[in-house]
Design a protein around this motif. Structure first.
Motif, PDB file in Angstrom:
ATOM      1  N   THR A   1       0.460 -12.279   9.782  1.00 15.86           N
ATOM      2  CA  THR A   1       1.521 -11.300   9.995  1.00 15.86           C
ATOM      3  C   THR A   1       2.656 -11.556   9.013  1.00 15.86           C
ATOM      4  O   THR A   1       3.223 -10.620   8.450  1.00 15.86           O
ATOM      5  CB  THR A   1       2.054 -11.363  11.443  1.00 15.86           C
ATOM      6  N   VAL A   2       2.983 -12.827   8.788  1.00 16.06           N
ATOM      7  CA  VAL A   2       4.025 -13.174   7.814  1.00 16.06           C
ATOM      8  C   VAL A   2       3.627 -12.655   6.437  1.00 16.06           C
ATOM      9  O   VAL A   2       4.422 -12.002   5.752  1.00 16.06           O
ATOM     10  CB  VAL A   2       4.267 -14.704   7.767  1.00 16.06           C
ATOM     11  N   VAL A   3       2.399 -12.906   6.032  1.00 20.27           N
ATOM     12  CA  VAL A   3       1.915 -12.460   4.726  1.00 20.27           C
ATOM     13  C   VAL A   3       2.032 -10.940   4.609  1.00 20.27           C
ATOM     14  O   VAL A   3       2.558 -10.411   3.615  1.00 20.27           O
ATOM     15  CB  VAL A   3       0.448 -12.910   4.505  1.00 20.27           C
ATOM     16  N   ARG A   4       1.554 -10.221   5.624  1.00 22.39           N
ATOM     17  CA  ARG A   4       1.583  -8.751   5.602  1.00 22.39           C
ATOM     18  C   ARG A   4       3.011  -8.213   5.578  1.00 22.39           C
ATOM     19  O   ARG A   4       3.347  -7.334   4.778  1.00 22.39           O
ATOM     20  CB  ARG A   4       0.829  -8.188   6.818  1.00 22.39           C
ATOM     21  N   GLU A   5       3.860  -8.730   6.457  1.00 24.85           N
ATOM     22  CA  GLU A   5       5.233  -8.225   6.547  1.00 24.85           C
ATOM     23  C   GLU A   5       6.014  -8.460   5.259  1.00 24.85           C
ATOM     24  O   GLU A   5       6.729  -7.576   4.796  1.00 24.85           O
ATOM     25  CB  GLU A   5       5.962  -8.853   7.735  1.00 24.85           C
ATOM     26  N   VAL A   6       5.885  -9.646   4.677  1.00 25.37           N
ATOM     27  CA  VAL A   6       6.594  -9.924   3.427  1.00 25.37           C
ATOM     28  C   VAL A   6       6.106  -8.983   2.332  1.00 25.37           C
ATOM     29  O   VAL A   6       6.905  -8.404   1.594  1.00 25.37           O
ATOM     30  CB  VAL A   6       6.450 -11.405   3.007  1.00 25.37           C
ATOM     31  N   ARG A   7       4.798  -8.791   2.247  1.00 25.58           N
ATOM     32  CA  ARG A   7       4.243  -7.894   1.226  1.00 25.58           C
ATOM     33  C   ARG A   7       4.731  -6.455   1.461  1.00 25.58           C
ATOM     34  O   ARG A   7       5.124  -5.778   0.514  1.00 25.58           O
ATOM     35  CB  ARG A   7       2.720  -7.945   1.221  1.00 25.58           C
ATOM     36  N   GLU A   8       4.691  -5.987   2.724  1.00 29.22           N
ATOM     37  CA  GLU A   8       5.125  -4.615   3.011  1.00 29.22           C
ATOM     38  C   GLU A   8       6.606  -4.411   2.711  1.00 29.22           C
ATOM     39  O   GLU A   8       6.997  -3.373   2.189  1.00 29.22           O
ATOM     40  CB  GLU A   8       4.874  -4.279   4.490  1.00 29.22           C
ATOM     41  N   GLU A   9       7.431  -5.385   3.066  1.00 27.86           N
ATOM     42  CA  GLU A   9       8.881  -5.215   2.940  1.00 27.86           C
ATOM     43  C   GLU A   9       9.407  -5.511   1.542  1.00 27.86           C
ATOM     44  O   GLU A   9      10.440  -4.981   1.147  1.00 27.86           O
ATOM     45  CB  GLU A   9       9.602  -6.097   3.965  1.00 27.86           C
ATOM     46  N   THR A  10       8.690  -6.371   0.769  1.00 27.79           N
ATOM     47  CA  THR A  10       9.243  -6.816  -0.511  1.00 27.79           C
ATOM     48  C   THR A  10       8.286  -6.716  -1.694  1.00 27.79           C
ATOM     49  O   THR A  10       8.721  -6.862  -2.834  1.00 27.79           O
ATOM     50  CB  THR A  10       9.692  -8.292  -0.425  1.00 27.79           C
ATOM     51  N   GLY A  11       6.990  -6.571  -1.461  1.00 29.50           N
ATOM     52  CA  GLY A  11       6.015  -6.602  -2.546  1.00 29.50           C
ATOM     53  C   GLY A  11       5.639  -8.007  -2.982  1.00 29.50           C
ATOM     54  O   GLY A  11       4.804  -8.180  -3.862  1.00 29.50           O
ATOM     55  N   LEU A  12       6.245  -9.026  -2.375  1.00 23.58           N
ATOM     56  CA  LEU A  12       5.986 -10.410  -2.758  1.00 23.58           C
ATOM     57  C   LEU A  12       4.802 -10.983  -1.983  1.00 23.58           C
ATOM     58  O   LEU A  12       4.534 -10.567  -0.853  1.00 23.58           O
ATOM     59  CB  LEU A  12       7.229 -11.273  -2.521  1.00 23.58           C
ATOM     60  N   ASP A  13       4.131 -11.944  -2.583  1.00 24.17           N
ATOM     61  CA  ASP A  13       3.011 -12.641  -1.952  1.00 24.17           C
ATOM     62  C   ASP A  13       3.473 -14.018  -1.512  1.00 24.17           C
ATOM     63  O   ASP A  13       4.189 -14.705  -2.247  1.00 24.17           O
ATOM     64  CB  ASP A  13       1.842 -12.776  -2.927  1.00 24.17           C
ATOM     65  N   VAL A  14       3.053 -14.411  -0.313  1.00 21.78           N
ATOM     66  CA  VAL A  14       3.409 -15.720   0.223  1.00 21.78           C
ATOM     67  C   VAL A  14       2.175 -16.400   0.801  1.00 21.78           C
ATOM     68  O   VAL A  14       1.217 -15.748   1.193  1.00 21.78           O
ATOM     69  CB  VAL A  14       4.510 -15.629   1.315  1.00 21.78           C
ATOM     70  N   ALA A  15       2.251 -17.720   0.841  1.00 21.72           N
ATOM     71  CA  ALA A  15       1.234 -18.528   1.513  1.00 21.72           C
ATOM     72  C   ALA A  15       1.884 -19.060   2.781  1.00 21.72           C
ATOM     73  O   ALA A  15       2.922 -19.730   2.711  1.00 21.72           O
ATOM     74  CB  ALA A  15       0.787 -19.675   0.625  1.00 21.72           C
ATOM     75  N   PRO A  16       1.308 -18.746   3.935  1.00 21.71           N
ATOM     76  CA  PRO A  16       1.925 -19.212   5.178  1.00 21.71           C
ATOM     77  C   PRO A  16       1.796 -20.721   5.329  1.00 21.71           C
ATOM     78  O   PRO A  16       0.832 -21.320   4.867  1.00 21.71           O
ATOM     79  CB  PRO A  16       1.150 -18.475   6.268  1.00 21.71           C
TER      80      PRO A  16
END
Length: 150
Positions: free
Chosen positions: A73-88
Motif C-alpha cells: 500500500t505504501v508503494v502504491r500510494e507513494v507512486r499514485e501521489e508523487t510518481g516516485l518509487d519506494v522500497a518498503p
C-alpha cells in the motif's frame, strides 16, 4: 449450550465459518502511512489538498485496498501521489481504537521515479530534513518522523 455451539461450529467448517465471523465482527478500513526517506536521510512530505488548512503537510498516506499487503500500500500510494518509487521497510507503528479504522506506518526508501504530483490530492511534495519540518506538519506525522530518526 457451549458444547452445542462448538459442535455446530465444527460442522459448518470452511467458507460458512468465515461468513459467520465476517457478520459477527467489526469492519475496519486500514490507513497506511509511509515514512519515506532518500539516501541523504531527508523525509518526503506532501501538502495534502483535502487536509485541514492549518496542518496540510504530512507523510504519504492512504487506505489499503482489499487483499493488499500493507507494505505494498505504501508503494502504491507513494507512486499514485508523487510518481516516485519506494522500497518498503520495517513496520514502525500500529494504532487501533478508532471506530472505523486502524492505522499502520512503515519506513520506506526512495529508489527512483520522477516527481509528478497527483494535483487532485496533493498540492506540493518536498524533501525535508527531519530537524526542519515545515509549519503545519501533522503532529502525528512529526512524532512518526522523530521515532524513526533515532
Amino acid at each position: 449450550m457451549k458444547r452445542l455451539v462448538a459442535r455446530v461450529w465444527r460442522l459448518i467448517r470452511g467458507p460458512l465459518q468465515w461468513r459467520v465471523l465476517w457478520f459477527a465482527h467489526a469492519k475496519f478500513m486500514v490507513g497506511v502511512t509511509g515514512v519515506v526517506r532518500n539516501e541523504a536521510g531527508q523525509v518526503l512530505l506532501l501538502k495534502h489538498r483535502l487536509w485541514p488548512v492549518d496542518r496540510q503537510w504530512g507523510l504519504p498516506t492512504g487506505y489499503a485496498i482489499k487483499g493488499e499487503e500493507f507494505p505494498l500500500t505504501v508503494v502504491r500510494e507513494v507512486r499514485e501521489e508523487t510518481g516516485l518509487d519506494v522500497a518498503p521497510g520495517r513496520l514502525v507503528q500500529v494504532i487501533s481504537g478508532y471506530k472505523l479504522r486502524v492505522e499502520v506506518a512503515y519506513e520506506a526508501l526512495h529508489v527512483g521515479g520522477t516527481l509528478k504530483i497527483d494535483s487532485f490530492e496533493i498540492l506540493e511534495a518536498q524533501w525535508f530534513s527531519p530537524d526542519s519540518l515545515p509549519a503545519g506538519t501533522s503532529e502525528a506525522h512529526v512524532q512518526l518522523i522523530k521515532a524513526t530518526s533515532a
